[in-house]
Design a protein around this motif. Structure first.
Motif, PDB file in Angstrom:
ATOM      1  N   ASP A 151     -12.187  86.975   5.594  1.00 12.92           N
ATOM      2  CA  ASP A 151     -11.459  88.076   5.459  1.00 12.92           C
ATOM      3  C   ASP A 151      -9.863  87.595   5.107  1.00 12.92           C
ATOM      4  N   CYS A 152      -9.595  86.931   4.225  1.00 14.20           N
ATOM      5  CA  CYS A 152      -8.558  86.458   3.656  1.00 14.20           C
ATOM      6  C   CYS A 152      -8.670  86.375   2.269  1.00 14.20           C
ATOM      7  N   VAL A 153      -7.388  86.510   1.640  1.00 12.91           N
ATOM      8  CA  VAL A 153      -7.176  86.376   0.103  1.00 12.91           C
ATOM      9  C   VAL A 153      -6.564  85.238  -0.139  1.00 12.91           C
ATOM     10  N   ILE A 154      -6.765  84.292  -1.147  1.00 13.72           N
ATOM     11  CA  ILE A 154      -5.907  83.175  -1.562  1.00 13.72           C
ATOM     12  C   ILE A 154      -5.124  83.378  -2.921  1.00 13.72           C
ATOM     13  N   LEU A 160       7.950  89.706  -0.654  1.00 11.09           N
ATOM     14  CA  LEU A 160       6.648  89.838  -1.098  1.00 11.09           C
ATOM     15  C   LEU A 160       5.786  90.979  -0.389  1.00 11.09           C
ATOM     16  N   GLN A 161       5.683  90.541   0.768  1.00  6.78           N
ATOM     17  CA  GLN A 161       4.863  91.684   1.800  1.00  6.78           C
ATOM     18  C   GLN A 161       5.275  93.132   1.482  1.00  6.78           C
ATOM     19  N   HIS A 162       6.677  93.199   1.542  1.00  9.28           N
ATOM     20  CA  HIS A 162       7.360  94.574   1.568  1.00  9.28           C
ATOM     21  C   HIS A 162       6.844  94.948   0.226  1.00  9.28           C
ATOM     22  N   LEU A 163       7.207  94.546  -0.848  1.00  6.13           N
ATOM     23  CA  LEU A 163       6.819  95.043  -2.114  1.00  6.13           C
ATOM     24  C   LEU A 163       5.512  95.436  -2.307  1.00  6.13           C
ATOM     25  N   PHE A 164       4.484  94.953  -1.823  1.00  2.00           N
ATOM     26  CA  PHE A 164       3.113  95.235  -1.809  1.00  2.00           C
ATOM     27  C   PHE A 164       2.784  96.490  -0.975  1.00  2.00           C
ATOM     28  N   CYS A 165       3.051  96.083   0.408  1.00  2.00           N
ATOM     29  CA  CYS A 165       2.551  96.912   1.749  1.00  2.00           C
ATOM     30  C   CYS A 165       3.542  98.265   1.883  1.00  2.00           C
ATOM     31  N   ASP A 166       4.928  98.265   1.318  1.00  2.00           N
ATOM     32  CA  ASP A 166       5.597  99.421   1.338  1.00  2.00           C
ATOM     33  C   ASP A 166       6.024  99.959   0.016  1.00  2.00           C
ATOM     34  N   SER A 202      -0.451  96.528  -8.144  1.00  2.00           N
ATOM     35  CA  SER A 202      -1.349  95.632  -7.433  1.00  2.00           C
ATOM     36  C   SER A 202      -0.853  94.337  -6.763  1.00  2.00           C
ATOM     37  N   LEU A 203      -1.681  93.666  -6.012  1.00  2.00           N
ATOM     38  CA  LEU A 203      -1.242  92.380  -5.490  1.00  2.00           C
ATOM     39  C   LEU A 203      -0.916  91.342  -6.717  1.00  2.00           C
ATOM     40  N   ASP A 204      -1.618  91.287  -7.722  1.00  2.00           N
ATOM     41  CA  ASP A 204      -1.271  90.410  -8.828  1.00  2.00           C
ATOM     42  C   ASP A 204       0.150  90.763  -9.672  1.00  2.00           C
ATOM     43  N   ASP A 205       0.289  92.099  -9.597  1.00  2.00           N
ATOM     44  CA  ASP A 205       1.739  92.587 -10.101  1.00  2.00           C
ATOM     45  C   ASP A 205       2.671  92.126  -9.269  1.00  2.00           C
ATOM     46  N   VAL A 206       2.770  92.242  -7.969  1.00  2.00           N
ATOM     47  CA  VAL A 206       3.605  91.739  -7.195  1.00  2.00           C
ATOM     48  C   VAL A 206       3.708  90.248  -7.076  1.00  2.00           C
ATOM     49  N   LEU A 207       2.911  89.812  -6.884  1.00  2.00           N
ATOM     50  CA  LEU A 207       2.537  88.133  -6.589  1.00  2.00           C
ATOM     51  C   LEU A 207       3.004  87.560  -7.834  1.00  2.00           C
ATOM     52  N   ALA A 208       2.872  87.815  -9.101  1.00  2.00           N
ATOM     53  CA  ALA A 208       3.482  87.354 -10.284  1.00  2.00           C
ATOM     54  C   ALA A 208       5.108  86.951 -10.122  1.00  2.00           C
ATOM     55  N   LEU A 209       5.931  88.100  -9.472  1.00  2.00           N
ATOM     56  CA  LEU A 209       7.273  87.940  -9.499  1.00  2.00           C
ATOM     57  C   LEU A 209       7.662  86.647  -8.734  1.00  2.00           C
ATOM     58  N   PHE A 210       6.801  86.180  -7.756  1.00  2.00           N
ATOM     59  CA  PHE A 210       7.078  84.765  -7.236  1.00  2.00           C
ATOM     60  C   PHE A 210       6.401  83.713  -7.367  1.00  2.00           C
ATOM     61  N   THR A 211       5.468  83.928  -8.574  1.00  2.00           N
ATOM     62  CA  THR A 211       4.516  82.584  -8.759  1.00  2.00           C
ATOM     63  C   THR A 211       4.454  82.430 -10.409  1.00  2.00           C
ATOM     64  N   ILE A 212       3.663  82.978 -11.093  1.00  2.00           N
ATOM     65  CA  ILE A 212       3.548  82.888 -12.399  1.00  2.00           C
ATOM     66  C   ILE A 212       4.645  83.136 -13.493  1.00  2.00           C
ATOM     67  N   THR A 256      -3.995  86.873   5.338  1.00  2.00           N
ATOM     68  CA  THR A 256      -4.805  88.020   5.606  1.00  2.00           C
ATOM     69  C   THR A 256      -5.049  88.940   4.886  1.00  2.00           C
ATOM     70  N   GLU A 257      -6.252  89.575   4.575  1.00  2.00           N
ATOM     71  CA  GLU A 257      -6.424  90.516   3.550  1.00  2.00           C
ATOM     72  C   GLU A 257      -5.923  92.035   3.887  1.00  2.00           C
ATOM     73  N   ASP A 258      -5.759  92.321   5.123  1.00  2.00           N
ATOM     74  CA  ASP A 258      -4.982  93.660   5.341  1.00  2.00           C
ATOM     75  C   ASP A 258      -3.658  93.804   5.273  1.00  2.00           C
ATOM     76  N   SER A 259      -2.808  92.649   5.878  1.00  2.00           N
ATOM     77  CA  SER A 259      -1.463  92.890   5.935  1.00  2.00           C
ATOM     78  C   SER A 259      -0.683  91.791   5.438  1.00  2.00           C
ATOM     79  N   LEU A 260      -1.419  90.877   4.723  1.00  2.00           N
ATOM     80  CA  LEU A 260      -0.905  89.741   3.708  1.00  2.00           C
ATOM     81  C   LEU A 260      -0.028  88.677   4.973  1.00  2.00           C
ATOM     82  N   GLU A 261      -0.693  88.573   6.046  1.00  2.00           N
ATOM     83  CA  GLU A 261       0.348  87.860   6.933  1.00  2.00           C
ATOM     84  C   GLU A 261      -0.277  86.198   6.329  1.00  2.00           C
TER      85      GLU A 261
END
Length: 417
Positions: A62-65, A322-328, A336-346, A372-377
Motif C-alpha cells: 500500500d505504498c508508492v516509491i 510536494l504533498q500540498h501541491l498534489f493533495c490540495d 498527476s503525481l509524476d507532474d508534481v514530483l518532477a518539480l522536486f526530482t528530475i 503511503t499511497e493515500d496521503s503521501l506520508e
C-alpha cells in the motif's frame, strides 16, 4: 565490493512507482553498490530473494516509491546575519535532510560571504557525502565579484568536484552589489566555459529580490553576451504575482526558473498554469523546479528597509510543499503525481546535469522514498542504497547519532521556543 551501500538490498511489495521513466507493473527494486541494479516484476522477486539477506529485504504494501528529492538551494553551513552576528543561522545536519526525504543537496552562500567561506562550504559537502547522502555546491554568494576557492569561477567549476556553477548572485535586491549587465555577462561566460571544461552544468544561480527591475538585469546581461538564456537560473520567483508573471515570460523565452517551497510556491504554480491550456502545462512545468532555501534566513523588511521579522527556512518545507501541491490542488488543475514530483526530482537533476539523480532507473543512484499511497506520508528513505530513515528513526551524522522521530501529533503540540 566494500563500503556503505555495497550489500544487496531488496525493496518489494509496493503498489506503484513514480518517477520511473514509464516503468509500470513492477513491484521490486534490487539495490547494490549504491545503485539501482534491477527493477523487478512479481515473477523475478523470488529469484532476487535468494541473493539478498533476509534482514535486507523490506516489504512495503500500500505504498508508492519515488526518487529522493533533489534540493538545489540549501544553506548547508548556515546563512543569515542580516540582524547582526547573533542572527547567523545554524549549520545543517544529516538527519535534517533525510527526515525530509532530501537525498541530494546543492549548498549555497547568501548575504554573508565574510564569516561564511567557500572553503567551509566545500568541506561541508565532503562531510555530508561521507555521512551517506549526496552534496554539491555553488561557488560565489550575493556579492559580485563572486567569492571562489581557486581564484576564478572557471577554476572552481572545473577543478572542485562538488562545484556545479556560481550563485546565488543577488539582483533586484537591496542586499545585492548592484551588478551591471557587463558584470553579469562576464560571470555567465565564465560559468559556461567552466562547465564545458569540467563537464558540469556551469549555471549562474540568481537570487531574485523584490526590486522593480525584476528580471530586467538578466535580459540586459543576455544582450551584453552571447550566452543562451538557459545559462541563468533565477530562484525565489514565487515572491509576488508580478514576479510569477515574469517567470512565465522567462519560460516562454526558453528559460528555467526555481521557486522556494512554501505556500507562495503552491500559489505560484497555480498562477503559472491556470488560464493556460492543459496541453501547455507539461511544457511549463518542465521549466520549473522547487527548492527549500533551508537554513537560510527569512527576513521581512518594511517599506523603509527596516527588518521587522526574522525566521529560518526548514528542509521539511520541501516535502510538505510536494504533498500540498498534489493533495490540495487548486480547482481547475489536475496534476498527476509524476507532474508534481518532477518539480522536486528530475527537473532539478536535469538542470544540474546529474543524470544519475531524480529518477528510478537501472544504473541510477539508489535514492528512493517510500510513501503511503493515500496521503503521501513519508515512511522510508534509501540514500545511496542504504536505509537511512524508517517511520520511527533517522540516521544522524558523525556527531548527532541516529535519533527517534517523534509522532506528528507530539511535534505539533510542542510550543516553539
Amino acid at each position: 565490493m566494500d563500503g556503505p551501500g555495497c550489500e544487496l538490498r531488496l525493496l518489494k511489495g509496493f503498489s506503484d512507482i513514480a518517477g520511473a521513466d514509464g516503468v509500470m507493473g513492477n513491484t521490486g527494486v534490487l539495490m547494490g553498490g549504491g545503485k539501482i541494479l534491477a527493477i523487478l516484476g512479481d515473477e523475478e522477486i523470488s529469484a532476487a530473494e535468494l541473493l539478498v539477506h533476509r534482514d535486507n529485504i523490506l516489504e512495503v504494501p500500500d505504498c508508492v516509491i519515488t526518487p529522493g528529492l533533489v534540493d538545489m538551494h540549501v544553506h548547508i553551513i548556515g546563512g543569515g546575519g542580516e540582524a547582526g552576528p547573533s542572527s547567523c543561522t545554524p549549520q545543517s545536519q544529516l538527519s535534517n535532510f533525510l527526515e525530509a526525504g532530501i537525498t541530494t543537496v546543492v549548498g549555497v552562500l547568501g548575504t554573508d560571504c565574510i564569516t561564511r567561506r567557500q572553503e567551509s562550504l566545500v568541506g561541508k559537502c565532503r562531510a555530508l557525502n561521507e555521512d551517506g547522502m549526496t552534496a554539491y555546491h555553488w561557488c560565489g554568494s550575493y556579492r559580485v565579484p563572486p567569492a571562489t576557492v581557486t581564484g576564478s569561477i572557471q577554476g572552481d567549476i572545473c577543478l572542485i568536484e562538488s562545484c556545479l556553477g556560481v550563485g546565488e548572485i543577488a539582483v533586484s535586491d537591496h542586499r545585492s552589489s548592484a551588478p551591471t549587465a557587463v558584470e553579469l555577462a562576464k560571470i555567465a561566460s565564465e560559468a559556461r566555459v567552466g562547465g564545458m571544461l569540467g563537464g558540469k552544468a556551469g549555471l549562474v544561480h540568481v537570487h531574485m529580490g523584490t526590486g522593480e527591475a525584476q528580471l530586467q538585469p538578466l535580459y540586459d546581461a543576455l544582450e551584453a553576451s552571447n550566452v543562451p538564456i538557459t545559462q541563468f537560473l533565477p530562484t525565489h520567483m514565487e515572491r509576488n504575482p508580478s514576479l510569477v508573471n515574469e517567470a512565465k515570460r522567462w519560460i516562454e523565452h526558453g528559460g528555467y526558473v526555481d521557486f522556494t517551497a512554501g505556500a507562495k510556491a503552491h500559489a505560484a504554480i497555480a498562477q503559472l498554469l491556470l488560464g493556460t491550456s492543459s496541453r501547455n502545462h507539461d511544457s511549463l512545468l518542465k521549466h520549473c523546479s522547487i527548492s527549500s532555501d533551508s537554513f537560510g534566513s527569512l527576513p521581512v523588511f518594511d517599506a523603509a528597509g527596516q527588518l521587522v521579522k526574522y525566521e529560518v527556512a526548514e528542509p521539511k518545507e520541501l516535502f510538505t510543499c510536494l504533498q500540498h501541491l498534489f493533495c490540495d490542488q487548486e480547482p481547475g488543475l489536475k496534476l498527476s503525481l509524476d507532474d508534481v514530483l518532477a518539480l522536486f526530482t528530475i527537473n532539478p537533476a536535469r538542470r544540474l546535469k546529474l543524470p544519475h539523480k531524480g529518477r528510478i532507473a537501472v544504473g541510477c543512484d539508489a535514492d528512493i522514498l517510500v510513501l503511503t499511497e493515500d496521503s503521501l506520508e513519508l515512511q522510508y528513505v534509501f540514500a545511496k542504497g542504504e536505509l537511512v530513515r524508517t517511520p520511527g528513526w533517522v540516521r544522524g551524522g558523525a556527531f548527532e547519532r541516529g535519533r527517534r522521530i517523534r509522532p506528528r501529533i507530539l511535534q505539533d503540540s510542542v510550543a516553539p521556543t
